[in-house]
Design an enzyme around this catalytic site. Structure first.
Site, PDB file in Angstrom:
ATOM      1  CB  THR A 209      64.678   3.790  37.823  1.00  0.00           C
ATOM      2  OG1 THR A 209      64.448   2.458  37.523  1.00  0.00           O
ATOM      3  CG2 THR A 209      63.754   4.478  38.277  1.00  0.00           C
TER       4      THR A 209
ATOM      5  N   GLY B 108      56.774  12.267  37.975  1.00  0.00           N
ATOM      6  CA  GLY B 108      56.256  13.285  38.706  1.00  0.00           C
ATOM      7  C   GLY B 108      57.008  13.810  39.859  1.00  0.00           C
TER       8      GLY B 108
ATOM      9  CG  ASN C 163      62.041  -4.487  32.836  1.00  0.00           C
ATOM     10  OD1 ASN C 163      61.538  -4.203  31.981  1.00  0.00           O
ATOM     11  ND2 ASN C 163      62.929  -5.567  33.366  1.00  0.00           N
ATOM     12  CB  ILE C 164      61.611   0.323  37.655  1.00  0.00           C
ATOM     13  CG1 ILE C 164      61.736  -1.079  38.250  1.00  0.00           C
ATOM     14  CG2 ILE C 164      61.029   1.296  38.731  1.00  0.00           C
ATOM     15  CD1 ILE C 164      62.467  -1.333  39.539  1.00  0.00           C
ATOM     16  CE1 TYR C 165      59.833   3.726  30.691  1.00  0.00           C
ATOM     17  CE2 TYR C 165      59.012   1.717  31.583  1.00  0.00           C
ATOM     18  CZ  TYR C 165      59.298   2.370  30.488  1.00  0.00           C
ATOM     19  OH  TYR C 165      59.978   1.967  29.180  1.00  0.00           O
ATOM     20  CB  ALA C 166      60.584   6.822  38.895  1.00  0.00           C
TER      21      ALA C 166
ATOM     22  CB  CYS D 124      46.084  22.055  41.489  1.00  0.00           C
ATOM     23  SG  CYS D 124      47.142  20.913  41.065  1.00  0.00           S
TER      24      CYS D 124
ATOM     25  CB  THR E  45      48.395  10.748  33.519  1.00  0.00           C
ATOM     26  OG1 THR E  45      47.470  11.848  34.175  1.00  0.00           O
ATOM     27  CG2 THR E  45      48.462  11.256  32.229  1.00  0.00           C
TER      28      THR E  45
ATOM     29  NE  ARG F 226      44.001   7.859  26.111  1.00  0.00           N
ATOM     30  CZ  ARG F 226      43.863   8.365  27.146  1.00  0.00           C
ATOM     31  NH1 ARG F 226      42.728   8.441  28.044  1.00  0.00           N
ATOM     32  NH2 ARG F 226      44.921   9.396  27.752  1.00  0.00           N
TER      33      ARG F 226
HETATM   34  C1  FAD Z   1      47.862  22.010  47.902  1.00  0.00           C
HETATM   35  C2  FAD Z   1      48.594  21.713  46.553  1.00  0.00           C
HETATM   36  C3  FAD Z   1      48.455  22.618  45.619  1.00  0.00           C
HETATM   37  C4  FAD Z   1      48.925  22.320  44.189  1.00  0.00           C
HETATM   38  N1  FAD Z   1      48.544  23.312  43.209  1.00  0.00           N
HETATM   39  C5  FAD Z   1      49.248  23.052  41.783  1.00  0.00           C
HETATM   40  C6  FAD Z   1      48.954  24.093  40.978  1.00  0.00           C
HETATM   41  O1  FAD Z   1      48.296  25.090  41.098  1.00  0.00           O
HETATM   42  N2  FAD Z   1      49.706  23.704  39.818  1.00  0.00           N
HETATM   43  C7  FAD Z   1      50.571  22.773  39.645  1.00  0.00           C
HETATM   44  O2  FAD Z   1      51.172  22.630  38.533  1.00  0.00           O
HETATM   45  N3  FAD Z   1      50.669  21.914  40.821  1.00  0.00           N
HETATM   46  C8  FAD Z   1      50.286  21.970  41.895  1.00  0.00           C
HETATM   47  N4  FAD Z   1      50.515  20.964  42.725  1.00  0.00           N
HETATM   48  C9  FAD Z   1      51.293  19.768  42.616  1.00  0.00           C
HETATM   49  C10 FAD Z   1      50.759  18.894  42.045  1.00  0.00           C
HETATM   50  O3  FAD Z   1      49.440  18.508  42.741  1.00  0.00           O
HETATM   51  C11 FAD Z   1      51.612  17.700  41.995  1.00  0.00           C
HETATM   52  O4  FAD Z   1      52.973  18.048  41.258  1.00  0.00           O
HETATM   53  C12 FAD Z   1      51.269  16.521  41.199  1.00  0.00           C
HETATM   54  O5  FAD Z   1      50.002  16.119  41.965  1.00  0.00           O
HETATM   55  C13 FAD Z   1      52.533  15.353  41.166  1.00  0.00           C
HETATM   56  O6  FAD Z   1      51.909  14.277  40.598  1.00  0.00           O
HETATM   57  P1  FAD Z   1      52.565  12.841  41.251  1.00  0.00           P
HETATM   58  O7  FAD Z   1      51.701  11.653  40.413  1.00  0.00           O
HETATM   59  O8  FAD Z   1      53.875  12.904  41.215  1.00  0.00           O
HETATM   60  O9  FAD Z   1      52.039  12.803  42.802  1.00  0.00           O
HETATM   61  P2  FAD Z   1      50.718  12.912  43.341  1.00  0.00           P
HETATM   62  O10 FAD Z   1      49.637  13.649  42.592  1.00  0.00           O
HETATM   63  O11 FAD Z   1      51.026  13.454  44.783  1.00  0.00           O
HETATM   64  O12 FAD Z   1      50.291  11.366  43.625  1.00  0.00           O
HETATM   65  C14 FAD Z   1      51.086  10.344  44.289  1.00  0.00           C
HETATM   66  C15 FAD Z   1      50.481   9.390  45.022  1.00  0.00           C
HETATM   67  O13 FAD Z   1      51.141   8.346  45.200  1.00  0.00           O
HETATM   68  C16 FAD Z   1      50.695   7.727  46.486  1.00  0.00           C
HETATM   69  N5  FAD Z   1      51.628   6.987  47.074  1.00  0.00           N
HETATM   70  C17 FAD Z   1      52.819   7.286  47.415  1.00  0.00           C
HETATM   71  N6  FAD Z   1      53.614   6.264  48.027  1.00  0.00           N
HETATM   72  C18 FAD Z   1      52.880   5.122  47.641  1.00  0.00           C
HETATM   73  C19 FAD Z   1      53.109   3.598  47.863  1.00  0.00           C
HETATM   74  N7  FAD Z   1      54.370   3.329  48.522  1.00  0.00           N
HETATM   75  N8  FAD Z   1      52.215   2.955  47.767  1.00  0.00           N
HETATM   76  C20 FAD Z   1      50.967   3.466  47.023  1.00  0.00           C
HETATM   77  N9  FAD Z   1      50.664   4.766  46.953  1.00  0.00           N
HETATM   78  C21 FAD Z   1      51.820   5.576  47.212  1.00  0.00           C
HETATM   79  C22 FAD Z   1      50.409   8.994  47.193  1.00  0.00           C
HETATM   80  O14 FAD Z   1      49.438   8.469  48.421  1.00  0.00           O
HETATM   81  C23 FAD Z   1      49.851   9.880  46.358  1.00  0.00           C
HETATM   82  O15 FAD Z   1      48.127   9.790  46.325  1.00  0.00           O
HETATM   83  C24 FAD Z   1      49.631  21.376  43.772  1.00  0.00           C
HETATM   84  C25 FAD Z   1      50.036  20.331  45.041  1.00  0.00           C
HETATM   85  C26 FAD Z   1      49.169  20.663  46.266  1.00  0.00           C
HETATM   86  C27 FAD Z   1      49.504  19.628  47.430  1.00  0.00           C
HETATM   87  C1  COA Z   2      41.678  12.215  35.199  1.00  0.00           C
HETATM   88  C2  COA Z   2      42.880  11.553  34.446  1.00  0.00           C
HETATM   89  C3  COA Z   2      42.858  10.013  34.945  1.00  0.00           C
HETATM   90  C4  COA Z   2      42.761  11.626  33.196  1.00  0.00           C
HETATM   91  O1  COA Z   2      43.708  11.026  32.473  1.00  0.00           O
HETATM   92  P1  COA Z   2      43.857  11.161  30.849  1.00  0.00           P
HETATM   93  O2  COA Z   2      42.682  10.459  30.303  1.00  0.00           O
HETATM   94  O3  COA Z   2      45.205  10.751  30.453  1.00  0.00           O
HETATM   95  O4  COA Z   2      43.634  12.570  30.388  1.00  0.00           O
HETATM   96  P2  COA Z   2      42.319  13.545  30.072  1.00  0.00           P
HETATM   97  O5  COA Z   2      41.104  13.056  30.678  1.00  0.00           O
HETATM   98  O6  COA Z   2      42.721  14.880  30.336  1.00  0.00           O
HETATM   99  O7  COA Z   2      42.170  13.073  28.574  1.00  0.00           O
HETATM  100  C5  COA Z   2      43.144  13.275  27.550  1.00  0.00           C
HETATM  101  C6  COA Z   2      43.061  12.227  26.398  1.00  0.00           C
HETATM  102  O8  COA Z   2      41.852  12.487  25.694  1.00  0.00           O
HETATM  103  C7  COA Z   2      42.159  12.826  24.457  1.00  0.00           C
HETATM  104  N1  COA Z   2      40.969  13.844  24.168  1.00  0.00           N
HETATM  105  C8  COA Z   2      40.769  14.792  24.777  1.00  0.00           C
HETATM  106  N2  COA Z   2      39.933  15.488  24.399  1.00  0.00           N
HETATM  107  C9  COA Z   2      39.622  15.077  23.120  1.00  0.00           C
HETATM  108  C10 COA Z   2      38.772  14.993  21.949  1.00  0.00           C
HETATM  109  N3  COA Z   2      38.061  16.268  21.970  1.00  0.00           N
HETATM  110  N4  COA Z   2      38.619  14.456  20.880  1.00  0.00           N
HETATM  111  C11 COA Z   2      39.178  13.359  20.917  1.00  0.00           C
HETATM  112  N5  COA Z   2      39.847  12.894  21.908  1.00  0.00           N
HETATM  113  C12 COA Z   2      40.192  13.949  23.129  1.00  0.00           C
HETATM  114  C13 COA Z   2      43.507  13.153  24.368  1.00  0.00           C
HETATM  115  O9  COA Z   2      44.050  13.110  23.153  1.00  0.00           O
HETATM  116  C14 COA Z   2      43.921  12.219  25.586  1.00  0.00           C
HETATM  117  O10 COA Z   2      44.260  11.097  25.111  1.00  0.00           O
HETATM  118  P3  COA Z   2      45.864  10.403  24.567  1.00  0.00           P
HETATM  119  O11 COA Z   2      46.655  10.700  25.750  1.00  0.00           O
HETATM  120  O12 COA Z   2      45.471   9.021  24.406  1.00  0.00           O
HETATM  121  O13 COA Z   2      46.218  11.348  23.588  1.00  0.00           O
HETATM  122  C15 COA Z   2      44.315  12.271  35.217  1.00  0.00           C
HETATM  123  O14 COA Z   2      44.426  13.452  34.444  1.00  0.00           O
HETATM  124  C16 COA Z   2      44.093  12.413  36.528  1.00  0.00           C
HETATM  125  O15 COA Z   2      44.072  11.656  37.513  1.00  0.00           O
HETATM  126  N6  COA Z   2      43.887  13.716  37.079  1.00  0.00           N
HETATM  127  C17 COA Z   2      43.634  14.099  38.369  1.00  0.00           C
HETATM  128  C18 COA Z   2      44.964  14.208  39.167  1.00  0.00           C
HETATM  129  C19 COA Z   2      45.884  15.697  38.611  1.00  0.00           C
HETATM  130  O16 COA Z   2      46.145  15.674  37.453  1.00  0.00           O
HETATM  131  N7  COA Z   2      46.003  16.239  39.809  1.00  0.00           N
HETATM  132  C20 COA Z   2      46.921  17.285  39.619  1.00  0.00           C
HETATM  133  C21 COA Z   2      46.286  18.566  38.816  1.00  0.00           C
HETATM  134  S1  COA Z   2      44.950  19.106  40.003  1.00  0.00           S
END
Ligand code: FAD
Ligand code: COA
Ligand code: FAD
Ligand code: COA
Lengths: 558, 558
Positions: free
Chosen positions: A275, A284, A279-282, A45, A17, A24
């Site tokens: 953090t 999730g 220059n380092i954000y964290a 999820c 994200t 963008r």
């Molecule tokens: C089975 C499951 C079901 C879930 N269901 C839900 C739900 O229904 N609703 C909900 O809100 N949330 C749900 N979650 C939680 C949600 O997926 C997480 O909160 C979310 O993905 C966190 O985002 P993140 O970017 O912090 O971590 P992640 O999405 O886990 O991404 C972190 C990534 O960083 C990578 N990484 C780690 N360390 C390093 C490194 N040193 N170098 C390079 N890469 C690295 C990892 O491989 C991983 O791919 C679920 C999670 C799981 C596992």
């Molecule tokens: C897929 C992924 C890369 C998308 O990131 P993203 O582009 O920021 O998000 P979306 O695809 O939801 O799109 C949102 C953007 O589209 C814009 N947008 C959405 N619908 C729009 C519409 N109808 N008209 C104009 N803009 C629109 C939003 O404004 C937003 O842009 P902004 O952040 O610049 O304001 C990222 O969400 C991802 O990796 N998701 C999968 C992993 C994950 O979330 N796992 C945990 C849940 S299972």
């Protein structure tokens, strides 16, 4: 602005994200995404549902591919690439290519850490010898579990931990015809809920045939994992064991770079998600956040915060005045036929923090009771009895559950009080709600408490009150009592209360119960108006009974 | 406080609620409820569904009976009793007993008017001679319609007016196997929506086989009503005609007592719901209210306001510091498979009031796209482009529609802006939503406009822009264009935009379209980052096409 070099560690929820938004906001920045796994941007999820066969298309889990996303957003995405060390002085990152083993460095102007969390694996006897114990976090984990089930034709599974992943796995494995035992060390499943609300979920698990084992933990894995020995001595046979007892922040990279982590292990960030090093954000699952309500430290490993934080960090890097104000922890899960949702603080947390609160329970119908398909829903609202400030809410039911929690989550963000909940103008037609929505209703009940029109006691107080000689009045009809009542209660149906009120003592508080609390409230008001001191049992017999049912089951021989 | 004498006129939504709350607040007051009909406290909103056979138990419509409610709340409820005159000097009310014809007077300390509204019956030729024309407001109306259908085995019905009662009746009559023609004078059904959103409803009506006739009205009823002649000359045969063109406040009692009414005919009240006479309150469908957003006068004949106002009036009579701050007009209706919901101001109103606004359209899935059962939903958000203040929202779709409107209605009450919508932490798991909920998404898009990251044009502007030589870029894939595109658009798929951007003129604004607006937005950002002036088509081809489909149908021969 001149192009900068931004490196993102982690290519899934938060990281992907941030990358998309960064692009963008500028074409010029060089953006590198490092992901140690094979896949980026996948639907964590959805994983349980793919295992369960509810989601059938594996590709659907891969929201973006490395190639597709690289092109779409002009990103340098490197999968199977692990960030192994940060040099904060030089602003460089050491990266290990997991395909080739090569280690190299990249400089950065800004670094974003979104490494997520990893499942907790307890140090248990026999764990190493077992091949059938899995955790679920990633696509490869999913493939492994699915493959194991298919290959071994798994019949029996043990799930350890009754949190939301454990329960989703229980449902999905059952969906595949696998017998499931669920082992939970605590006295309740689904820790987002309070005990009495979790009782409804517990009942559903039993009704669905899950073998739920509460207040017991794993002692050891025997016979290469095909037997799970519990602390109670009980043995469970298992073709497949899922460990889902929680996650721990991936904090090593940050820690070894000298960045602060909290006592929960999460990386510490400021309101801009920076953090110790600006220059380092964290973001999730890897960070500690402020609890939105109390502003205390907490961790909320959910997808919304990760996505939101990813967006905000990109904005902050681009000089926008944004900040992250904490996490409410709004959550929802499907547990068989039930929807279980919550937002904000629960009673357990408020107790722990020593914050005075009051709670109300209502059990309205999801939609107008005269329209078919309405299903009861149980809603608990926690609030400050003096100011009406909303602390949190929990809801469990079949329909319209998460809608009510979303409304309350929104109300919290709008700084609305319980009185304001009564004033929310929500959409009403018979298929969707009632003219007073369940949220309005909870608001009315809570507002009556703030307004001193009503006092309540709770399901866990009433037995003791009765035992000490308190007067408990049940205002239901005698037929209703045949299906159960609270021991020691006396019965005067609501319709007879005015005439028969003289049967009640004037110098003692009268505790009142009915089925869900509503007639009890009417009785309380009538009694108060006649000069009695009257107190309602919150949620009535229904809330009381929810817990009673578990207790009886627990007492019953296995 | 000494007991007072309170008379309530009207015993249904507003009146019954006021009575119940009044009793809860005091046992001493004498409370008289007058209802000119036979029934009190019935579910008006359920009536269409009882006619349609969806609700099968007539008793279920009667929420409280005269006897039951009298006893439960110690009320003096007099049905078949009409309030005919108020003497404000003497504080007496003249009442006519409709059973006996007797007329008598009652004094009052406080008077609450909740007389509701009545269906508008236009003065049309042949109306009096027809026995098959009905309006629907009360239980007797319902009985009559149901009886007529059953007795006459009605096959064909004409519904006049495409508001929510008209559409609910269309659905319910179709459900009984009756062929329905729906006649609507305006250019759209469901006036809570704007034109393009109503187009989705229109399409659903057609898909369900309703014979929708737009921009035509009734001229006369012929052959005792068995033929309906339209202004266009068209003739419709009808076994049953439902007149549902709106309601008018029951204001006679108030008017003859010299109480002010507004230009819409509603009784004028202050923020405590008092009329010109401080001892006379008025609530419900009979009054004019302030529009919550603009604080202009309006009328919103819905159940929530009536219930809410009934509660507040009781509180005010009991000295509580309450006030009614206006009505948002949140509404929802089921129209066959669709749910149609709205809150706050629509574009038509904003235009009429001359208030500058912007609108965004998003078409996300009701839940995670990779989880089965997600259905597209169309959400329109109206807001102030300078401040981000939310004016209103509309949503149409199959699932999760009213949830999003309830969230936005709550956000409005919390004084949140569109930026805050992006920040709402809503519950997410795959069966329920996406990590960015549709409300978050609408918030992001709108916030980008406020933040000047994005400009948009609308479905009704683009043809003219193209006609005047504007450059319209369609960034969808060529295959998608095969199913339709906007005339005059050129095609560069998003994935090729960076390489092929030089094909576009730098000194002209580039208008961009895609399917729903999302890829269009990505293209806009890319182009902007390369120094182009780029503008997105809000809602993309989907919003454009929704309207186009109607236009084509209207042009097509009948
Ligand atoms: C089975 C499951 C079901 C879930 N269901 C839900 C739900 O229904 N609703 C909900 O809100 N949330 C749900 N979650 C939680 C949600 O997926 C997480 O909160 C979310 O993905 C966190 O985002 P993140 O970017 O912090 O971590 P992640 O999405 O886990 O991404 C972190 C990534 O960083 C990578 N990484 C780690 N360390 C390093 C490194 N040193 N170098 C390079 N890469 C690295 C990892 O491989 C991983 O791919 C679920 C999670 C799981 C596992
Ligand atoms: C897929 C992924 C890369 C998308 O990131 P993203 O582009 O920021 O998000 P979306 O695809 O939801 O799109 C949102 C953007 O589209 C814009 N947008 C959405 N619908 C729009 C519409 N109808 N008209 C104009 N803009 C629109 C939003 O404004 C937003 O842009 P902004 O952040 O610049 O304001 C990222 O969400 C991802 O990796 N998701 C999968 C992993 C994950 O979330 N796992 C945990 C849940 S299972
Ligand atoms: C078919 C139908 C469907 C509806 N569906 C919905 C819906 O889905 N959602 C929604 O929000 N709203 C809906 N409504 C609207 C809702 O029912 C009204 O807004 C609400 O009932 C208004 O309450 P009220 O107290 O003002 O008037 P009412 O509930 O109409 O009560 C007024 C009562 O006053 C009586 N009365 C009038 N004058 C006198 C007098 N002089 N003396 C004695 N009695 C008198 C009338 O007989 C009437 O019974 C629907 C209405 C109808 C008719
Ligand atoms: C039936 C009717 C008389 C009920 O009026 P009411 O008693 O004010 O409303 P409800 O039955 O919804 O109950 C709400 C009251 O119960 C209380 N309550 C509800 N659940 C409770 C619970 N579990 N514990 C304690 N109190 C509870 C609320 O606080 C509220 O009391 P308050 O106003 O004193 O705060 C009135 O709403 C009516 O006539 N409805 C039918 C007509 C109608 O509305 N038509 C249009 C829609 S179809």
């Amino acid at each position: 602005m001149m192009g900068r070099k931004i490196i993102i560690v982690g290519g899934v929820a938060g990281g992907a994200t941030a990358a998309a938004r960064l692009r963008r906001l500028s074409e010029e920045d060089e953006i590198i995404v490092l992901e140690k796994g094979e896949y980026i941007s996948y639907a964590n999820c959805g994983l349980p549902y793919y295992i369960g066969g509810v989601i059938t298309d594996r590709d659907a889990l891969l929201v973006q591919t490395v190639e597709g996303m690289s092109k779409k957003f002009k990103l340098d995405i490197r999968n199977l690439s692990e960030a192994v060390e940060i040099d904060r002085e030089l602003q460089t990152l050491t990266i290990k290519n997991l395909k080739t083993g090569t280690v190299y460095k990249e400089s950065y102007d800004k670094l974003i850490l979104s490494p997520g969390a990893r499942p907790i694996i307890p140090n248990l006897e026999g764990y190493k010898e077992a091949a059938n114990i899995f955790t679920l976090r990633s696509v490869p984990d999913t493939d492994q579990i699915k493959h194991w089930i298919d290959e071994r034709k798994a019949q029996e599974a043990v799930i350890i931990g009754g949190g939301f992943i454990g329960l989703e796995m229980a449902e999905n494995l059952m969906h595949r015809g696998i017998k499931v035992s669920l082992v939970e060390l605590g006295n309740q499943v689904m820790s987002s809920l309070d005990y009495e609300m979790s009782a409804i979920v517990y009942q559903e698990l039993l009704d669905q045939g899950v073998n739920v084992i509460m207040e017991d933990g794993v002692k050891a894995f025997r016979d290469q994992g095909s037997t799970v020995e519990l602390q109670s001595g009980r043995l469970l046979s298992s073709d497949l064991t899922i460990l889902s007892i929680g996650v721990r922040a991936e904090n090593e990279l940050a820690k070894t770079a000298g960045l602060s982590t909290g006592k929960r292990g999460g990386i510490i960030v400021n309101e801009h998600l920076q953090t110790d090093d600006k220059n380092i954000y964290a973001i999730g699952d890897a960070i500690e956040v402020k609890d939105y309500i109390q502003q205390t430290q907490t961790m909320v490993p959910l997808a919304w915060p990760a996505n939101r934080q990813g967006r905000l960090v990109a904005d902050h890097i681009h000089g926008k005045a944004v900040s992250y104000n904490g996490t409410l922890g709004t959550s929802v899960a499907k547990v068989f036929n039930l929807t279980v949702a919550a937002t904000g603080n629960n009673e357990k947390l408020l107790d722990q923090l020593g914050i005075p609160f009051e709670a109300v329970h209502v059990h309205p119908s999801s939609n107008a009771s005269y329209y078919p398909g309405g299903r009861p829903l149980s809603l608990k609202l926690l609030f400050d009895p003096n100011t009406g400030k909303i602390f949190g809410a929990q809801a469990v039911g079949v329909k319209g559950v998460e809608k009510r929690i979303d409304v309350i989550a929104t109300a919290i963000k709008g700084n609305l009080t319980v009185e304001d909940l009564a004033d929310l103008e929500l959409s009403y037609a018979p298929p969707y709600s009632s003219a007073k929505d369940p949220v309005n209703m909870a608001g009315y009940v809570a507002a009556n408490i703030v307004d001193k029109e009503l006092s309540v006691v709770h399901y866990d107080e009433i037995d003791e009150i009765v035992a000490w000689g308190g007067v408990l009045l049940d205002v239901r009809e005698p037929e209703e009592r045949e299906r159960g009542f609270i021991q020691g209660s006396i019965n005067i149906p609501l319709g007879q209360l005015r005439e028969r009120r003289h049967e009640l003592p004037k110098n003692h508080p009268i505790y009142v119960t009915c089925q869900v609390g509503m007639r009890g409230y009417l009785a309380v008001k009538t009694l108060m108006n006649y000069g009695y001191q009257a107190v309602n049992l919150s949620g009535g017999y229904k809330t009381y009974e929810m817990v009673q049912r578990i207790k009886n089951k627990e007492a019953a021989p296995l």
